[in-house]
Design a protein around this motif. Structure first.
Motif, PDB file in Angstrom:
ATOM      1  N   GLY A 267       7.660  11.732  -5.100  1.00 56.39           N
ATOM      2  CA  GLY A 267       6.768  11.316  -4.037  1.00 56.39           C
ATOM      3  C   GLY A 267       7.577  10.645  -2.944  1.00 56.39           C
ATOM      4  O   GLY A 267       8.687  10.143  -3.182  1.00 56.39           O
ATOM      5  N   GLU A 268       7.033  10.635  -1.730  1.00 55.77           N
ATOM      6  CA  GLU A 268       7.765  10.015  -0.637  1.00 55.77           C
ATOM      7  C   GLU A 268       6.820   9.438   0.398  1.00 55.77           C
ATOM      8  O   GLU A 268       5.638   9.803   0.469  1.00 55.77           O
ATOM      9  N   SER A 269       7.356   8.532   1.189  1.00 63.08           N
ATOM     10  CA  SER A 269       6.597   7.892   2.257  1.00 63.08           C
ATOM     11  C   SER A 269       7.557   7.562   3.385  1.00 63.08           C
ATOM     12  O   SER A 269       8.710   7.180   3.138  1.00 63.08           O
ATOM     13  N   ASN A 270       7.092   7.719   4.623  1.00 62.00           N
ATOM     14  CA  ASN A 270       7.878   7.339   5.795  1.00 62.00           C
ATOM     15  C   ASN A 270       6.970   6.588   6.751  1.00 62.00           C
ATOM     16  O   ASN A 270       6.131   7.189   7.434  1.00 62.00           O
ATOM     17  N   LEU A 271       7.110   5.271   6.760  1.00 64.10           N
ATOM     18  CA  LEU A 271       6.307   4.414   7.636  1.00 64.10           C
ATOM     19  C   LEU A 271       7.075   4.028   8.892  1.00 64.10           C
ATOM     20  O   LEU A 271       6.639   3.161   9.641  1.00 64.10           O
ATOM     21  N   GLY A 272       8.216   4.682   9.104  1.00 65.36           N
ATOM     22  CA  GLY A 272       9.067   4.313  10.235  1.00 65.36           C
ATOM     23  C   GLY A 272      10.013   3.198   9.857  1.00 65.36           C
ATOM     24  O   GLY A 272      11.225   3.412   9.711  1.00 65.36           O
ATOM     25  N   TRP A 273       9.476   2.029   9.628  1.00 66.64           N
ATOM     26  CA  TRP A 273      10.309   0.884   9.224  1.00 66.64           C
ATOM     27  C   TRP A 273      10.737   0.973   7.758  1.00 66.64           C
ATOM     28  O   TRP A 273      11.721   0.360   7.355  1.00 66.64           O
ATOM     29  N   LEU A 274       9.998   1.768   6.952  1.00 62.24           N
ATOM     30  CA  LEU A 274      10.272   1.905   5.516  1.00 62.24           C
ATOM     31  C   LEU A 274      10.219   3.372   5.125  1.00 62.24           C
ATOM     32  O   LEU A 274       9.215   4.046   5.342  1.00 62.24           O
ATOM     33  N   ARG A 275      11.336   3.862   4.533  1.00 59.30           N
ATOM     34  CA  ARG A 275      11.399   5.233   4.026  1.00 59.30           C
ATOM     35  C   ARG A 275      11.644   5.155   2.520  1.00 59.30           C
ATOM     36  O   ARG A 275      12.622   4.538   2.090  1.00 59.30           O
TER      37      ARG A 275
ATOM     38  N   ALA B  83       1.436   3.899  -4.429  1.00 57.87           N
ATOM     39  CA  ALA B  83       0.795   3.963  -3.113  1.00 57.87           C
ATOM     40  C   ALA B  83       0.021   5.274  -2.978  1.00 57.87           C
ATOM     41  O   ALA B  83      -0.776   5.626  -3.837  1.00 57.87           O
ATOM     42  N   GLU B  84       0.294   6.040  -1.899  1.00 60.38           N
ATOM     43  CA  GLU B  84      -0.468   7.265  -1.660  1.00 60.38           C
ATOM     44  C   GLU B  84      -0.022   8.434  -2.541  1.00 60.38           C
ATOM     45  O   GLU B  84      -0.683   9.471  -2.585  1.00 60.38           O
ATOM     46  N   TYR B  85       1.115   8.273  -3.251  1.00 56.79           N
ATOM     47  CA  TYR B  85       1.583   9.335  -4.142  1.00 56.79           C
ATOM     48  C   TYR B  85       0.992   9.121  -5.529  1.00 56.79           C
ATOM     49  O   TYR B  85       1.221   8.088  -6.165  1.00 56.79           O
ATOM     50  N   TYR B  86       0.224  10.128  -6.000  1.00 53.50           N
ATOM     51  CA  TYR B  86      -0.367  10.032  -7.329  1.00 53.50           C
ATOM     52  C   TYR B  86      -0.132  11.335  -8.081  1.00 53.50           C
ATOM     53  O   TYR B  86      -0.451  12.423  -7.588  1.00 53.50           O
ATOM     54  N   ASN B  87       0.433  11.223  -9.266  1.00 54.75           N
ATOM     55  CA  ASN B  87       0.652  12.359 -10.150  1.00 54.75           C
ATOM     56  C   ASN B  87       0.278  11.898 -11.550  1.00 54.75           C
ATOM     57  O   ASN B  87       0.978  11.060 -12.139  1.00 54.75           O
ATOM     58  N   GLU B  88      -0.827  12.401 -12.077  1.00 52.63           N
ATOM     59  CA  GLU B  88      -1.318  11.919 -13.368  1.00 52.63           C
ATOM     60  C   GLU B  88      -0.342  12.173 -14.505  1.00 52.63           C
ATOM     61  O   GLU B  88      -0.429  11.539 -15.558  1.00 52.63           O
ATOM     62  N   LYS B  89       0.624  13.095 -14.289  1.00 47.91           N
ATOM     63  CA  LYS B  89       1.635  13.360 -15.316  1.00 47.91           C
ATOM     64  C   LYS B  89       2.894  12.526 -15.109  1.00 47.91           C
ATOM     65  O   LYS B  89       3.860  12.666 -15.864  1.00 47.91           O
TER      66      LYS B  89
END
Length: 236
Positions: A11-19, A27-33
């Motif tokens: 999973g990944e996220s890029n908020l500009g100030w935080l990668r 957070a927004e990454y969800y994988n039930e496995k």
């Protein structure tokens, strides 16, 4: 049993100030496995931009370890602690019944950290904070054991049966790591490339092993973290 988690599949996220790259659901990454691995709940590989960071926020009932890879990280919390850590240095916090803290990069270059959360052995511990400014050479060509349970012998002690080890292996060298019966471990290839039991590991990859010891061959200078714990059928 080995299972590699390539960085491209995280999973990944890029908020500009935080990668961030997320080894487990966050957070927004969800994988039930891919919620956790035993008592290991979070490994976030974070890049924090200069002059930014995590503003004051709460935690409770979690053992939190931050390992600084690049740059500098400044910590401040509701227990009155404030300090700045650099490459190879470690901070830990038992959030217990509740604590608030902030983490900032107040410097001119990106800060890269591994933010790691471990489930505690029970809820309601008294909050605690500590840090260790290890000499970087203490991990070159050998395992630096830096986190253990309260019954263990590492300098950082947390409220769980878990051990953290880190090493830096020169290119062309090999090291081994024993995973005993009834134990499991999670590996982070922090920097460099290696082969672990003939499995190719690239920078930022993860690897799970249950009951299988590791033979690590560094294809280039490799900075590697291993988190070892009791095998938990109820937390797979």
């Amino acid at each position: 049993m080995l299972r590699r988690l390539p960085v491209e599949k995280m999973g990944e996220s890029n908020l500009g100030w935080l990668r961030s790259k997320f080894h487990f659901s966050f957070a927004e990454y969800y994988n039930e496995k891919n919620i956790n691995f035993g008592v290991l709940r979070v490994i976030n590989d974070d890049y924090i931009a200069p002059g930014t960071g995590f503003p004051t926020h709460p935690h409770r009932d979690m053992e939190i370890i931050s390992y600084v890879i690049e740059g500098k990280l400044t910590h401040k919390d509701s227990m009155g602690n404030e300090s700045t850590l650099e490459r190879g240095e470690v901070q830990y916090m038992s959030a217990g019944t509740g604590v608030t803290h902030s983490e900032y990069n107040k410097h001119a270059e990106d800060t890269r950290i591994l933010q790691i959360w471990v489930l505690p052995d029970r809820k309601g511990h008294t909050p605690n904070y500590g840090e260790y400014k290890f000499k970087y050479e203490d991990r070159i060509g050998k395992w630096l054991h830096f986190v253990s349970s309260k019954e263990g012998d590492a300098p950082i002690k947390v409220n769980q049966d878990v051990n953290f080890y880190v090493t830096e292996i020169e290119a062309g060298k090999e090291m081994e790591f024993e995973v005993k019966e009834g134990r499991q471990a999670y590996v982070v290839q922090i920097e460099g490339k290696s082969e672990i039991n003939s499995t190719a590991m690239n920078p930022r990859d993860g690897l799970e092993t249950i009951g299988e010891s590791l033979k690590i061959a560094a294809l280039e200078k490799s900075h590697i973290l291993v988190i070892e714990m009791k095998e938990r059928e109820d937390l797979k």
